[in-house]
Design an enzyme around this catalytic site. Sequence first.
Site, PDB file in Angstrom:
ATOM      1  N   LYS A 178      -6.278   4.652   8.061  1.00  0.00           N
ATOM      2  CA  LYS A 178      -5.133   5.418   7.561  1.00  0.00           C
ATOM      3  C   LYS A 178      -5.467   6.902   7.455  1.00  0.00           C
ATOM      4  O   LYS A 178      -4.674   7.762   7.873  1.00  0.00           O
ATOM      5  CB  LYS A 178      -4.701   4.872   6.195  1.00  0.00           C
ATOM      6  N   SER A 195       0.805  -1.219   0.000  1.00  0.00           N
ATOM      7  CA  SER A 195       0.000   0.000   0.000  1.00  0.00           C
ATOM      8  C   SER A 195       0.838   1.268   0.000  1.00  0.00           C
ATOM      9  O   SER A 195       0.288   2.360  -0.165  1.00  0.00           O
ATOM     10  CB  SER A 195      -0.933   0.012   1.223  1.00  0.00           C
TER      11      SER A 195
END
Length: 818
Positions: free
Chosen positions: A707, A664
């Site tokens: 996140k 990611s």
Amino acid sequence: MTDPQPATTALPATALRARLDPATLGFETTATLAPLDHLIGQDRAVEAILLSAGIGHKRFNLFVHGPEGTGRHSAVMDLLTQEAARRPAPTDWVYVHNFDAPERPRALHLPRGAGQRLKLAMQELVDDLANDIPALFESEDYQRRRAAIEEQFGGQQEAAFAALGRTAHDRGVAILRTPMGFALAPMKDGEVLKPETIARLPEAEQADIQAKVAATERDLEAFLKSVPRLQKDHRAAVARLNADMAQNAVEAGLDRVIEAFRGVAVLEDYFADLHRDLIDNAELFLQAGQREGDGAFPMAAVRLQDDLRFHRYAVNVMICRPADITEGAPVVHETLPTLSNLTGRIDHISTMGTLVTDFTLIRPGALHRANGGFLVLDAARVLAEPLAWDALKRCLETRAIHVITAAERLGLTTTTTLEPDPIPLDLRVVLVGDRRLLRLLEAFDPDFGELFGVAAEFSDEMDRTPAAIDAFARLVASVAAREGLRPVTAGGVAALVDAASRHAGDQRKLSLRVNAIWDILREADHLAARGGAATVTEAEVTGAEAAAERRADLVRERMQEMIARGTILISTRGSVMGQVNGLTVAQLGARAFGWPARITARVRMGAGQVVDIEREVKMGGPIHSKAVMILTAFLVTRYAPDMPLSLWASLGFEQSYGGVEGDSASVAELCALLSALAQVPLSQALAVTGSINQMGEVQPVGGINEKIEGFFDTCRAQGLTGRQGVLIPRQNVENLMLRADVVAAVAEGQFHIHAIGHVDQAIALLTGLPAGRRGLNGDFEPGSVNANVEVRLMDFAEARRDFARHDPTGPAAADRDE
């Protein structure tokens, strides 16, 4: 061909969270809703469970798997209980003594309810015989008949001895009784002759006396030899009398038992063996009667049953159901599936310093209790218990319950043991585990597929449709009613629906990990109780969510504190060349949270090597290493394709001490690398997450909400400027279920979330410069980031070629020769 550069989209606040309008639900509180009596969103799993429960073949045992918290156990128990209620109740099984082979107890199949009746009947029979037989042997009739036998055999012995005496007397020989036995002596005129007198007699007369004494001695010897025969006949006559008397008592008591169980064919042979054994062992009851009369109080029946000598007449009930219950198969959930808890055990008792056992010490296991119904087991626990899995498979293969102890299986037993008849097995075993365990069993246990032919997979989410929301609301009503919670308002249900979507991490889905949702509901009910409210509203639900997060928030707070104090270096202002804020997420049990991580890149002329520092020090996982290789491939094929890549670059996560895994951060790493090559600074007000492929397309990632919220918390701690935000893959937009404070900041223009589909969009947002497209002439637009990258790589290649000319033996020359 030009590179794709779709327009950048700054997401509006309305796209950041799905919110259910309570007005669309059509009710005020769940008190007016009909409870839901079935699962939602688990149609496949329910179909598999019902198939396994309904089909009779031994291959169709069931393995239930799915994520924790989806209600697998409770759903299985509910469905099996419903199916079991429609089945007939199982019949009885008992163990009885095997009079021919005591080490092999017999298993008898009896009608429903007969097992316990037989056990009580046998106890009553033994107690009655312990009283009746001694009383019968003390009766006047017995005493009279025994006296007749004594008189008969005593008279025979006395008559024989008297005849012997008369014969000896006629011969002139006296039979004398001495302490050492019998002695013979000659007589004359009624007087015993002394040896010296005999010695003075003529020889002919002496010879005659000796002959008469010898003849009498032979007759005495014959008499003495007949005495044991007479005593044997006497004992046989007494035994026949005792047997006749015992038979009368046994038949009188046993006939009542036989009559009570007339028509049970399996008991006919047992009663015949029992009849013979009771008569042969009548002495046991005589001894019990004598011992009973020795004390001041009569012996209690329970003490008689505890006498090991009487265990042979006991009945050990293994499976028993009341006779009046004709429907309802058992559903057993064994939480500790050890070998003995599954298949039963054989206990031992200490007698005279020795461990002994008998069939009354056989104890039933879960297979016995569940026979005729369903047995639910935790798969991991069964596999963790020594010998339990193999024993379970053997019972399922043979369709019989074998009682075997662990000591016997391991060859460790040195005591008397038993081999009970196996009891036929007719049940369905349901294992509950996870998908990984199912795949391991399928791969490494060849017997598994033969026995467990059905798998029920529980999903962790379902589509968020109007029908699903209605069913969810009814499910909330069912839980509230079942657990005695307060009714939930429409606003409270809407908040629970939104919470389910947040747990699913998808605006179009509802999480089916319902345990976590019901915990929120229970805590919200507690908050309502403390506040004296009659219903659970949206305020209590959101308050319960916030409280639950706060209790599990210590580690996240410590991370944010270290960022705020400068221990972890993160900047949310300004621009830096070759440096970008990536986003990472940590999973601590059920709690996940995110925080930013600084990613840096450094470049110089080299031989085409991109160094992944994490991989080099073995702190990077294989997925992260793959992602770095992919971005390297993108770099090599996109820029200066006609020239060798003359680059040395390094990529690293700063202040990373626990390892890096996942892809990611590959977009952020590529942006840092492009910034270092183009010598263009990147905005530190923006953080980046996303995976990348070899074409530069941004791919979705997990943990997107955590996140974003992690970086938002950092920006808020350092002061929101209105320029800060996060770049996310556009495929992740539907996964957004952000906290209310993040949504509010976006709505006020204090924070921004951009959805991107290509790395060019990311680099344009981070630098404020156009990424640049290739024109018809094959060059990137002048002044663009891509043009600067390509020029820099071409400069590296020229410098490397010039270096090789001046140093033909250097590394560059070696690379060229290769």
